[in-house]
Design an enzyme around this catalytic site. Structure first.
Site, mmCIF file in Angstrom:
data_model
loop_
_atom_site.group_PDB
_atom_site.id
_atom_site.type_symbol
_atom_site.label_atom_id
_atom_site.label_comp_id
_atom_site.label_asym_id
_atom_site.label_seq_id
_atom_site.Cartn_x
_atom_site.Cartn_y
_atom_site.Cartn_z
ATOM 1 N N GLY A 13 0.310 -1.356 -0.024
ATOM 2 C CA GLY A 13 0.162 0.141 0.078
ATOM 3 C C GLY A 13 0.757 1.040 -0.045
ATOM 4 O O GLY A 13 0.564 1.855 0.639
ATOM 5 N N ARG A 16 0.754 5.941 -2.134
ATOM 6 C CA ARG A 16 0.253 7.187 -1.987
ATOM 7 C C ARG A 16 0.883 7.069 -0.033
ATOM 8 O O ARG A 16 0.719 6.075 1.042
ATOM 9 C CB ARG A 16 -0.397 8.062 -1.997
ATOM 10 C CG ARG A 16 -1.782 6.579 -1.122
ATOM 11 C CD ARG A 16 -3.339 7.675 -1.999
ATOM 12 N NE ARG A 16 -4.855 6.311 -1.427
ATOM 13 C CZ ARG A 16 -5.697 7.031 -1.513
ATOM 14 N NH1 ARG A 16 -6.204 7.940 -2.638
ATOM 15 N NH2 ARG A 16 -7.269 5.988 -1.305
ATOM 16 N N ASP A 63 -2.486 -8.017 -5.711
ATOM 17 C CA ASP A 63 -3.340 -7.514 -4.155
ATOM 18 C C ASP A 63 -2.715 -8.655 -3.656
ATOM 19 O O ASP A 63 -2.778 -9.862 -3.596
ATOM 20 C CB ASP A 63 -4.551 -8.624 -5.589
ATOM 21 C CG ASP A 63 -5.618 -8.813 -4.330
ATOM 22 O OD1 ASP A 63 -6.114 -8.281 -3.208
ATOM 23 O OD2 ASP A 63 -6.779 -8.890 -5.133
ATOM 24 N N VAL A 64 -2.887 -7.878 -1.993
ATOM 25 C CA VAL A 64 -2.526 -8.559 -1.175
ATOM 26 C C VAL A 64 -3.742 -10.227 -0.406
ATOM 27 O O VAL A 64 -3.171 -10.546 0.481
ATOM 28 C CB VAL A 64 -1.771 -7.735 0.321
ATOM 29 C CG1 VAL A 64 -0.379 -6.831 -0.384
ATOM 30 C CG2 VAL A 64 -3.224 -6.553 0.429
ATOM 31 N N SER A 142 -4.801 0.575 14.252
ATOM 32 C CA SER A 142 -5.041 2.102 14.575
ATOM 33 C C SER A 142 -5.892 2.050 15.396
ATOM 34 O O SER A 142 -6.215 1.192 16.536
ATOM 35 C CB SER A 142 -6.289 2.669 13.213
ATOM 36 O OG SER A 142 -7.070 3.391 13.541
ATOM 37 N N TYR A 154 -13.673 -2.080 10.370
ATOM 38 C CA TYR A 154 -12.579 -1.132 10.507
ATOM 39 C C TYR A 154 -11.651 -1.949 11.832
ATOM 40 O O TYR A 154 -10.727 -1.655 12.038
ATOM 41 C CB TYR A 154 -12.233 -0.070 10.193
ATOM 42 C CG TYR A 154 -11.344 0.763 9.692
ATOM 43 C CD1 TYR A 154 -10.347 0.556 8.377
ATOM 44 C CD2 TYR A 154 -10.359 1.462 10.641
ATOM 45 C CE1 TYR A 154 -8.765 0.945 8.346
ATOM 46 C CE2 TYR A 154 -9.220 2.359 10.338
ATOM 47 C CZ TYR A 154 -8.343 1.909 9.204
ATOM 48 O OH TYR A 154 -7.279 2.399 9.567
ATOM 49 N N ALA A 155 -12.748 -1.728 12.634
ATOM 50 C CA ALA A 155 -12.337 -1.433 14.060
ATOM 51 C C ALA A 155 -11.635 -3.228 14.216
ATOM 52 O O ALA A 155 -10.698 -3.453 14.880
ATOM 53 C CB ALA A 155 -13.161 -1.409 15.347
ATOM 54 N N ALA A 157 -10.718 -5.210 12.056
ATOM 55 C CA ALA A 157 -9.724 -6.026 11.404
ATOM 56 C C ALA A 157 -8.479 -5.130 12.625
ATOM 57 O O ALA A 157 -7.386 -5.457 12.519
ATOM 58 C CB ALA A 157 -9.584 -4.949 10.547
ATOM 59 N N LYS A 158 -8.580 -4.137 12.682
ATOM 60 C CA LYS A 158 -7.159 -3.775 13.208
ATOM 61 C C LYS A 158 -7.178 -3.766 14.017
ATOM 62 O O LYS A 158 -5.397 -4.181 15.407
ATOM 63 C CB LYS A 158 -7.278 -1.713 13.232
ATOM 64 C CG LYS A 158 -6.872 -1.187 12.288
ATOM 65 C CD LYS A 158 -5.670 -1.738 11.201
ATOM 66 C CE LYS A 158 -5.445 -0.752 9.295
ATOM 67 N NZ LYS A 158 -4.530 -0.742 9.159
#
Length: 251
Positions: A13, A16, A63-64, A142, A154-155, A157-158
């Site tokens: 990733g 950027r 593609d990871v 995160s 997201y939470a 996963a992190k």
């Protein structure tokens, strides 16, 4: 202090944002860097920045979330640079929504890139690292791992990456491989600005609101995270493993 001459790094990733800043910093430290993103052409800006500064870099489309794609990327890194010593699992995306609006696809996309991607890349990279009895893996978690409205996927996963990090540190420690996680707070990137716009906030106003509750009275920038990763992937951090370092201005 953080020289990495002769080391080879792979940053996912890294077209950027935090990933690009990390790739550029590791190259400045002396590492040869594989810039990894979904499409090879999107890697070129980062690759060119590294080469313009006198560093070594290649761009690889990967593609990871796909096993064969990850295997091919790692094989290419080793074929070009001869080894793989440092892996930064940074690739990520957001599909924010409240739980009752979140689709199966929203959940699966985030899990596939963050968790499955980090698993696949780490599993492939450790083959080289175990053989060499040397390695550094940094996973990007995160502050959202502690919970954040509208980010159940997201939470989760992190938070999962934190458990993943600690487990890999236990398993890979005997092979002189350090595994740590960095958990950024508010970092001013294209992604955070796009997120603000998506929920109807002016990005600059979003930053102003964040600054009011951050003790350091500023939001982070990608280099703030890259600098921490530089340390965690250096020999100076050889006795640091299984840690989650929150980089959030003290919030």
């Amino acid at each position: 202090m953080t020289r990495k001459d002769g080391r080879v790094a792979m940053v996912t990733g890294s077209a950027r944002g935090i990933g690009a800043a990390t790739a550029i910093r590791l190259a400045a430290d002396g590492a040869a860097v594989a810039v990894i993103d979904l499409r090879e052409e999107s890697c070129q800006e980062t690759v060119e920045a590294i080469r313009a500064a006198g560093g070594q870099a290649i761009g690889i489309g990967c593609d990871v979330s796909q096993t064969e794609s990850v295997k091919a990327a790692v094989e290419q890194v080793v074929n070009v640079f001869g080894s793989l010593d440092i892996l930064v699992n940074n690739a990520g995306l957001t599909r924010d929504n409240l739980l009752f609006k979140m689709t199966d696809e929203d959940w699966d996309a985030v899990m596939s890139v963050h968790l499955r991607g980090s698993f696949l890349c780490s599993r492939e990279a450790q083959k080289q690292m175990v053989q060499n009895r040397y390695g550094k893996i940094v996973n990007l978690s995160s502050t959202s791992a502690l919970g954040n409205r509208g980010q159940a996927n997201y939470a989760a996963a992190k938070a999962g990456l934190q458990g993943f990090t600690k487990t890999l540190a236990i398993e890979l420690g005997p092979f002189n491989i350090n595994v740590n996680a960095v958990a950024p707070g508010f970092i001013d990137t294209d992604m955070t600005r796009q997120t603000a716009a998506r929920i109807g906030l002016d990005p600059e106003e979003n930053i102003r609101r964040a600054v009011e509750v951050i003790p350091m009275r500023r939001v982070g920038v990608p280099s703030d995270i890259a600098n921490v990763i530089s340390f965690l992937t250096s020999d100076e951090s050889s006795y640091v493993t299984g840690q989650v370092l929150y980089v959030n201005g003290g919030r």
